[in-house]
Design a protein around this motif. Structure first.
Motif, PDB file in Angstrom:
ATOM      1  N   GLY A   1       7.686   3.646   0.535  1.00 15.05           N
ATOM      2  CA  GLY A   1       7.045   2.966  -1.066  1.00 15.05           C
ATOM      3  C   GLY A   1       5.257   2.294  -0.744  1.00 15.05           C
ATOM      4  O   GLY A   1       4.905   3.157   0.252  1.00 15.05           O
ATOM      5  N   PHE A   2       5.716   1.614  -1.134  1.00 15.68           N
ATOM      6  CA  PHE A   2       4.178   0.254  -1.806  1.00 15.68           C
ATOM      7  C   PHE A   2       4.521  -0.242  -1.001  1.00 15.68           C
ATOM      8  O   PHE A   2       4.832  -0.976  -1.414  1.00 15.68           O
ATOM      9  CB  PHE A   2       3.829   0.357  -3.180  1.00 15.68           C
ATOM     10  N   GLU A   3       2.807  -1.052  -0.524  1.00 14.35           N
ATOM     11  CA  GLU A   3       2.945  -2.776  -0.638  1.00 14.35           C
ATOM     12  C   GLU A   3       1.379  -2.906  -1.183  1.00 14.35           C
ATOM     13  O   GLU A   3       0.596  -2.928  -0.877  1.00 14.35           O
ATOM     14  CB  GLU A   3       2.626  -3.008   1.245  1.00 14.35           C
ATOM     15  N   VAL A   4       2.255  -4.406  -1.451  1.00 10.56           N
ATOM     16  CA  VAL A   4       0.160  -4.165  -2.210  1.00 10.56           C
ATOM     17  C   VAL A   4       0.362  -6.444  -2.061  1.00 10.56           C
ATOM     18  O   VAL A   4       1.585  -6.812  -2.037  1.00 10.56           O
ATOM     19  CB  VAL A   4       0.591  -4.507  -3.703  1.00 10.56           C
ATOM     20  N   GLN A   5      -1.128  -6.307  -1.528  1.00 11.84           N
ATOM     21  CA  GLN A   5      -1.388  -7.388  -1.101  1.00 11.84           C
ATOM     22  C   GLN A   5      -2.107  -8.044  -2.135  1.00 11.84           C
ATOM     23  O   GLN A   5      -3.531  -8.163  -1.729  1.00 11.84           O
ATOM     24  CB  GLN A   5      -1.858  -7.501   1.058  1.00 11.84           C
ATOM     25  N   SER A   6      -1.597  -8.783  -3.004  1.00 10.83           N
ATOM     26  CA  SER A   6      -2.569  -9.289  -4.325  1.00 10.83           C
ATOM     27  C   SER A   6      -3.210 -10.840  -4.620  1.00 10.83           C
ATOM     28  O   SER A   6      -2.378 -11.934  -3.688  1.00 10.83           O
ATOM     29  CB  SER A   6      -1.218  -9.091  -5.385  1.00 10.83           C
ATOM     30  N   ILE A   7      -3.852 -10.941  -4.520  1.00 12.21           N
ATOM     31  CA  ILE A   7      -4.832 -12.967  -4.708  1.00 12.21           C
ATOM     32  C   ILE A   7      -4.084 -13.356  -5.297  1.00 12.21           C
ATOM     33  O   ILE A   7      -3.934 -14.509  -5.349  1.00 12.21           O
ATOM     34  CB  ILE A   7      -6.445 -12.645  -4.867  1.00 12.21           C
ATOM     35  N   THR A   8      -3.886 -12.747  -6.913  1.00 14.36           N
ATOM     36  CA  THR A   8      -2.919 -12.616  -7.836  1.00 14.36           C
ATOM     37  C   THR A   8      -1.305 -13.343  -7.977  1.00 14.36           C
ATOM     38  O   THR A   8      -0.655 -14.546  -8.287  1.00 14.36           O
ATOM     39  CB  THR A   8      -3.191 -12.365  -9.179  1.00 14.36           C
TER      40      THR A   8
ATOM     41  N   THR B   1      -7.935  -8.272  -4.008  1.00 13.58           N
ATOM     42  CA  THR B   1      -8.880  -8.955  -3.645  1.00 13.58           C
ATOM     43  C   THR B   1      -9.688  -9.988  -4.272  1.00 13.58           C
ATOM     44  O   THR B   1     -10.121 -11.168  -3.828  1.00 13.58           O
ATOM     45  CB  THR B   1      -9.596  -8.304  -1.982  1.00 13.58           C
ATOM     46  N   ALA B   2     -10.344  -9.387  -5.962  1.00 11.81           N
ATOM     47  CA  ALA B   2     -10.065 -10.496  -6.507  1.00 11.81           C
ATOM     48  C   ALA B   2      -9.804  -9.838  -8.309  1.00 11.81           C
ATOM     49  O   ALA B   2      -9.286  -8.746  -8.124  1.00 11.81           O
ATOM     50  CB  ALA B   2     -11.774  -9.862  -6.667  1.00 11.81           C
ATOM     51  N   TYR B   3     -10.132 -11.435  -8.609  1.00  3.17           N
ATOM     52  CA  TYR B   3      -8.894 -11.044  -9.815  1.00  3.17           C
ATOM     53  C   TYR B   3     -10.135 -10.131 -10.468  1.00  3.17           C
ATOM     54  O   TYR B   3     -11.048  -9.998 -10.380  1.00  3.17           O
ATOM     55  CB  TYR B   3      -9.247 -12.814 -10.449  1.00  3.17           C
ATOM     56  N   GLY B   4      -9.518  -9.363 -11.932  1.00  3.55           N
ATOM     57  CA  GLY B   4     -10.053  -8.570 -12.562  1.00  3.55           C
ATOM     58  C   GLY B   4      -9.817  -8.790 -14.086  1.00  3.55           C
ATOM     59  O   GLY B   4      -8.577  -9.449 -14.192  1.00  3.55           O
TER      60      GLY B   4
ATOM     61  N   ALA C   1     -10.873   0.363 -18.646  1.00 10.95           N
ATOM     62  CA  ALA C   1     -12.211   0.066 -18.071  1.00 10.95           C
ATOM     63  C   ALA C   1     -11.616  -0.750 -16.611  1.00 10.95           C
ATOM     64  O   ALA C   1     -11.529  -2.154 -17.321  1.00 10.95           O
ATOM     65  CB  ALA C   1     -13.320  -0.425 -18.624  1.00 10.95           C
ATOM     66  N   CYS C   2     -11.659  -0.449 -15.974  1.00 12.69           N
ATOM     67  CA  CYS C   2     -11.338  -1.639 -14.998  1.00 12.69           C
ATOM     68  C   CYS C   2     -12.454  -1.862 -14.043  1.00 12.69           C
ATOM     69  O   CYS C   2     -13.326  -2.168 -13.269  1.00 12.69           O
ATOM     70  CB  CYS C   2     -10.616  -0.192 -13.768  1.00 12.69           C
ATOM     71  N   TYR C   3     -11.817  -3.960 -14.429  1.00 15.82           N
ATOM     72  CA  TYR C   3     -12.755  -4.294 -13.615  1.00 15.82           C
ATOM     73  C   TYR C   3     -12.219  -5.130 -12.117  1.00 15.82           C
ATOM     74  O   TYR C   3     -11.658  -5.882 -12.496  1.00 15.82           O
ATOM     75  CB  TYR C   3     -13.791  -4.775 -14.547  1.00 15.82           C
ATOM     76  N   ILE C   4     -11.508  -4.225 -11.399  1.00 11.13           N
ATOM     77  CA  ILE C   4     -10.326  -4.858 -10.346  1.00 11.13           C
ATOM     78  C   ILE C   4     -11.401  -5.017  -9.002  1.00 11.13           C
ATOM     79  O   ILE C   4     -12.085  -4.566  -8.710  1.00 11.13           O
ATOM     80  CB  ILE C   4      -8.993  -4.365 -10.509  1.00 11.13           C
ATOM     81  N   CYS C   5     -10.301  -5.571  -7.688  1.00  9.90           N
ATOM     82  CA  CYS C   5     -11.476  -5.120  -6.618  1.00  9.90           C
ATOM     83  C   CYS C   5     -10.126  -4.959  -5.877  1.00  9.90           C
ATOM     84  O   CYS C   5      -8.911  -5.752  -5.649  1.00  9.90           O
ATOM     85  CB  CYS C   5     -12.222  -6.267  -5.720  1.00  9.90           C
ATOM     86  N   SER C   6      -9.896  -3.932  -5.252  1.00  7.94           N
ATOM     87  CA  SER C   6      -8.632  -3.571  -4.552  1.00  7.94           C
ATOM     88  C   SER C   6      -9.272  -1.934  -3.059  1.00  7.94           C
ATOM     89  O   SER C   6     -10.518  -1.802  -4.148  1.00  7.94           O
ATOM     90  CB  SER C   6      -7.563  -2.812  -5.348  1.00  7.94           C
ATOM     91  N   THR C   7      -8.411  -2.005  -2.661  1.00  8.17           N
ATOM     92  CA  THR C   7      -8.446  -1.595  -1.401  1.00  8.17           C
ATOM     93  C   THR C   7      -7.527   0.010  -0.875  1.00  8.17           C
ATOM     94  O   THR C   7      -6.537  -1.215  -0.392  1.00  8.17           O
ATOM     95  CB  THR C   7      -9.908  -1.263  -0.362  1.00  8.17           C
ATOM     96  N   LYS C   8      -7.232   0.681  -0.712  1.00  5.22           N
ATOM     97  CA  LYS C   8      -6.403   1.017   0.261  1.00  5.22           C
ATOM     98  C   LYS C   8      -6.762   1.001   1.591  1.00  5.22           C
ATOM     99  O   LYS C   8      -7.867   0.608   1.981  1.00  5.22           O
ATOM    100  CB  LYS C   8      -6.104   1.963   0.017  1.00  5.22           C
TER     101      LYS C   8
END
Length: 127
Positions: free
Chosen positions: A13-20, A108-111, A92-99
């Motif tokens: 599956g997926f793992e998400v490490q979210s600041i939020t 890593t950042a709100y959006g 339009a996506c204003y987010i900061c995420s990385t695989k």
């Protein structure tokens, strides 16, 4: 459709490490993972978040809505030619995420995400 991480995501599956929302996992039995568009069954909503649509064939698929979450200008027009019977939306996506590893996403950042209608099929309810 998961390409390079297919085997890992299918098994773990997926793992998400979210600041939020903190760190959470999405178990393999909670998602439908396919290795190619050809394997994809009919769906109500297809979210495209690939870097390109050049190798994506949609015309033979039963898809009610397509949501394009991609960079670039003219993406929605290109998708409409590939999925002429679908309602098309863009985002339009204003987010900061990385695989950061196979199946692991670091947010890593709100959006926020703004979604708009590009083309709606007559007689189909709004997304």
């Amino acid at each position: 459709v998961v390409r390079s991480d297919y085997d890992n995501v299918k098994s773990h599956g997926f793992e998400v490490q979210s600041i939020t929302h903190g760190t959470f996992k999405i178990a393999p039995d909670q998602i439908h993972v396919h290795s190619s568009m050809e394997e994809l069954p009919p769906v109500d909503l297809l979210i495209l978040s690939t870097k390109t649509t050049a190798d994506i064939s949609l015309s033979s698929k039963e898809i009610k809505y397509v949501l394009a979450m991609q960079n670039g200008v003219g993406v929605e027009e290109e998708i409409q030619t590939r999925a002429p019977s679908s309602s098309i939306y863009g985002a339009a996506c204003y987010i900061c995420s990385t695989k950061i590893a196979p199946g692991v996403i670091s947010h890593t950042a709100y959006g926020h995400i703004k979604i708009g209608s590009f083309y709606e099929q007559p007689g189909v309810s709004e997304l």
